[in-house]
Design a protein around this motif. Sequence first.
Motif, PDB file in Angstrom:
ATOM      1  N   LEU A  17     -23.159  62.081   1.870  1.00  0.00           N
ATOM      2  CA  LEU A  17     -24.611  61.258   2.167  1.00  0.00           C
ATOM      3  C   LEU A  17     -25.443  62.642   2.788  1.00  0.00           C
ATOM      4  CD1 LEU A  17     -26.013  58.500   2.934  1.00  0.00           C
ATOM      5  CD2 LEU A  17     -25.015  58.771   5.061  1.00  0.00           C
TER       6      LEU A  17
ATOM      7  N   TYR B  74     -23.644  63.657   6.020  1.00  0.00           N
ATOM      8  CA  TYR B  74     -22.465  63.413   6.232  1.00  0.00           C
ATOM      9  C   TYR B  74     -21.375  62.898   5.167  1.00  0.00           C
ATOM     10  CZ  TYR B  74     -24.872  63.112  10.613  1.00  0.00           C
ATOM     11  OH  TYR B  74     -25.390  63.359  11.983  1.00  0.00           O
TER      12      TYR B  74
ATOM     13  N   SER C  29     -31.182  64.128  15.426  1.00  0.00           N
ATOM     14  CA  SER C  29     -29.707  64.869  16.050  1.00  0.00           C
ATOM     15  C   SER C  29     -29.042  65.466  14.822  1.00  0.00           C
ATOM     16  CB  SER C  29     -28.985  63.552  16.459  1.00  0.00           C
ATOM     17  OG  SER C  29     -29.830  62.824  17.558  1.00  0.00           O
ATOM     18  N   THR C  30     -28.984  64.877  13.545  1.00  0.00           N
ATOM     19  CA  THR C  30     -28.384  65.621  12.426  1.00  0.00           C
ATOM     20  C   THR C  30     -28.909  66.983  12.462  1.00  0.00           C
ATOM     21  OG1 THR C  30     -28.385  63.299  11.100  1.00  0.00           O
ATOM     22  CG2 THR C  30     -28.148  65.335  10.091  1.00  0.00           C
TER      23      THR C  30
ATOM     24  N   GLU D  97     -33.080  64.220  22.998  1.00  0.00           N
ATOM     25  CA  GLU D  97     -34.039  63.023  23.803  1.00  0.00           C
ATOM     26  C   GLU D  97     -33.446  62.814  25.279  1.00  0.00           C
ATOM     27  OE1 GLU D  97     -34.258  59.425  21.659  1.00  0.00           O
ATOM     28  OE2 GLU D  97     -33.951  60.193  19.790  1.00  0.00           O
TER      29      GLU D  97
ATOM     30  N   ASN E 265     -36.378  56.364  15.120  1.00  0.00           N
ATOM     31  CA  ASN E 265     -34.961  56.179  15.211  1.00  0.00           C
ATOM     32  C   ASN E 265     -34.264  56.483  13.564  1.00  0.00           C
ATOM     33  OD1 ASN E 265     -35.421  53.707  17.290  1.00  0.00           O
ATOM     34  ND2 ASN E 265     -33.910  55.511  17.830  1.00  0.00           N
TER      35      ASN E 265
ATOM     36  N   GLY F  89     -33.088  61.728  11.273  1.00  0.00           N
ATOM     37  CA  GLY F  89     -32.519  62.913  10.995  1.00  0.00           C
ATOM     38  C   GLY F  89     -32.530  64.020  12.256  1.00  0.00           C
TER      39      GLY F  89
ATOM     40  N   GLN G 181     -27.005  64.197  22.553  1.00  0.00           N
ATOM     41  CA  GLN G 181     -27.778  63.077  22.960  1.00  0.00           C
ATOM     42  C   GLN G 181     -26.741  61.861  23.717  1.00  0.00           C
ATOM     43  OE1 GLN G 181     -29.232  60.981  19.411  1.00  0.00           O
ATOM     44  NE2 GLN G 181     -30.793  59.681  20.564  1.00  0.00           N
TER      45      GLN G 181
HETATM   46  N1  LIG Z   1     -21.468  60.598  11.706  1.00  0.00           N
HETATM   47  C1  LIG Z   1     -22.118  59.883  10.808  1.00  0.00           C
HETATM   48  N2  LIG Z   1     -21.598  59.525   9.541  1.00  0.00           N
HETATM   49  C2  LIG Z   1     -22.448  59.027   8.421  1.00  0.00           C
HETATM   50  N3  LIG Z   1     -23.935  58.721   8.973  1.00  0.00           N
HETATM   51  C3  LIG Z   1     -24.297  59.212  10.067  1.00  0.00           C
HETATM   52  C4  LIG Z   1     -23.401  59.753  11.207  1.00  0.00           C
HETATM   53  N4  LIG Z   1     -24.398  59.951  12.093  1.00  0.00           N
HETATM   54  C5  LIG Z   1     -25.709  59.801  11.772  1.00  0.00           C
HETATM   55  N5  LIG Z   1     -25.807  59.287  10.808  1.00  0.00           N
HETATM   56  C6  LIG Z   1     -26.801  58.470   9.684  1.00  0.00           C
HETATM   57  O1  LIG Z   1     -27.806  59.662   9.534  1.00  0.00           O
HETATM   58  C7  LIG Z   1     -29.037  59.325   9.473  1.00  0.00           C
HETATM   59  C8  LIG Z   1     -29.889  60.037  11.108  1.00  0.00           C
HETATM   60  O2  LIG Z   1     -29.230  59.759  11.971  1.00  0.00           O
HETATM   61  P1  LIG Z   1     -29.533  60.785  13.207  1.00  0.00           P
HETATM   62  O3  LIG Z   1     -28.632  60.544  14.292  1.00  0.00           O
HETATM   63  O4  LIG Z   1     -29.722  62.230  12.811  1.00  0.00           O
HETATM   64  O5  LIG Z   1     -31.063  60.199  13.810  1.00  0.00           O
HETATM   65  P2  LIG Z   1     -31.955  60.226  14.952  1.00  0.00           P
HETATM   66  O6  LIG Z   1     -33.253  60.999  14.054  1.00  0.00           O
HETATM   67  O7  LIG Z   1     -31.390  61.333  15.707  1.00  0.00           O
HETATM   68  O8  LIG Z   1     -32.113  58.929  15.453  1.00  0.00           O
HETATM   69  P3  LIG Z   1     -32.254  58.591  17.015  1.00  0.00           P
HETATM   70  O9  LIG Z   1     -33.676  58.662  17.488  1.00  0.00           O
HETATM   71  O10 LIG Z   1     -31.936  57.176  16.948  1.00  0.00           O
HETATM   72  O11 LIG Z   1     -31.110  59.090  17.877  1.00  0.00           O
HETATM   73  C9  LIG Z   1     -28.993  57.799   9.928  1.00  0.00           C
HETATM   74  O12 LIG Z   1     -29.162  56.884   8.944  1.00  0.00           O
HETATM   75  C10 LIG Z   1     -27.572  57.589  10.637  1.00  0.00           C
HETATM   76  O13 LIG Z   1     -26.860  56.078  10.339  1.00  0.00           O
END
Ligand SMILES: Nc1ncnc2c1ncn2[C@@H]1O[C@H](COP(=O)(O)OP(=O)(O)OP(=O)(O)O)[C@@H](O)[C@H]1O
Length: 245
Positions: free
Chosen positions: A14, A11, A41-42, A160, A36, A39, A83
Motif C-alpha cells: 500500500l 505499508y 506520520s508516514t 502533533e 487526518n 500521510g 505521535q
Molecule cells: N501500519 C499501517 N498499516 C497500513 N496502513 C497504515 C498504517 N499506518 C497508517 N496507515 C494508513 O496510511 C494513511 C496515512 O496515515 P498517517 O498515519 O500517515 O496519517 P496522518 O497524516 O499522520 O494522520 P493523523 O493526522 O490522523 O495522524 C492512512 O490511510 C492510514 O490508514
Amino acid sequence: MLQINDVHAGYGNLKILRGIDMHVPTGGIVTLLGGNGTGKSTLLKAVSGLIPLMEGKVLFDGVNISNMKPHERVRLGLVQVTQAKEAYPAMTVEENLMLGAYIRRDRTDIVADLERVYEMFPVLRERRKQMSGTLSGGEVQMLVMGRGIMAKPKMLMLDEPSAALAPKVVLEIFANINRIAKTGVTILVVEQNVRMALILAQYGYIIRDGVIMIEGKAEQLISDPAVKESFLGGSVADTSKALTN
Ligand SMILES: Nc1ncnc2c1ncn2[C@@H]1O[C@H](COP(=O)(O)OP(=O)(O)OP(=O)(O)O)[C@@H](O)[C@H]1O
Ligand SMILES: [Mg+2]
C-alpha cells in the motif's frame, strides 16, 4: 540539513506517499500540515527509518541515510518524537528522560541537559520521582519532548505536539518548541493547529493524499486563499451544516 527527494513509501504494497520533496534548512522551524490520514506520520516514519522507502532518498547533513537503521539515524542527531507519546508508565519521569540519553556516553553533558529540560519544563522537575503513568496529557507531551532533547538532537521531528491539549497548554508547548529551536536545534513539526504552526514556523508544507499540495513561507501561507479554504475558514458554517444533517 534534511533533504527529502521524491520519497515514495507506505505499508506492504500500500503506497501512501507518492513523491514527496521537502527541505528543512539548518536552524529553522518547518511545519508539515494536513488533515487526518494524509500521510504526515508516514513521512516522519520514513525519515526516521521505521518504514522502508519504496523510491527516492533522504539526506541528512548531506549523508544519504535512506538505508540506515533507525538507531543509526538517532546517532547522527535525527530524533523523532512520535505521535503515540509513549512514556513508560511504570518508570519515573526522570527514568523516562534518561532513556532519551541511552546512546550517549558524555556523562557530564547528560546531567547538564537534564537540568536544561527541568528549566524548560519545571513541572517535570516537580514530578521527577513520580510514575509517568500518573501524568496529565500535557505533562506527558512535555516528557516526550524532554526525552527527545536528552538524545542531544541536531534535528527534532515532532508529530502533533499540541494534539488533545487545552489551549493554554498548547501555548506553553509552542513556546517551548520555539525555545528549543533557539538553542540551535532544527525543528520539523507536524501539526493540525494550522494557524499557530504557521506563526511558529518560517516555512510550511501542506500534504494531501500523499503529495505536497502547497509550500511556501509561513507568512505567505497564512494569508493564502487556498490554505484558508482548506483549513482556516468556514468552520462555524461547516459546523452548523454538519449538525443539521
Ligand atoms: N501500519 C499501517 N498499516 C497500513 N496502513 C497504515 C498504517 N499506518 C497508517 N496507515 C494508513 O496510511 C494513511 C496515512 O496515515 P498517517 O498515519 O500517515 O496519517 P496522518 O497524516 O499522520 O494522520 P493523523 O493526522 O490522523 O495522524 C492512512 O490511510 C492510514 O490508514
Ligand atoms: Mg499522524
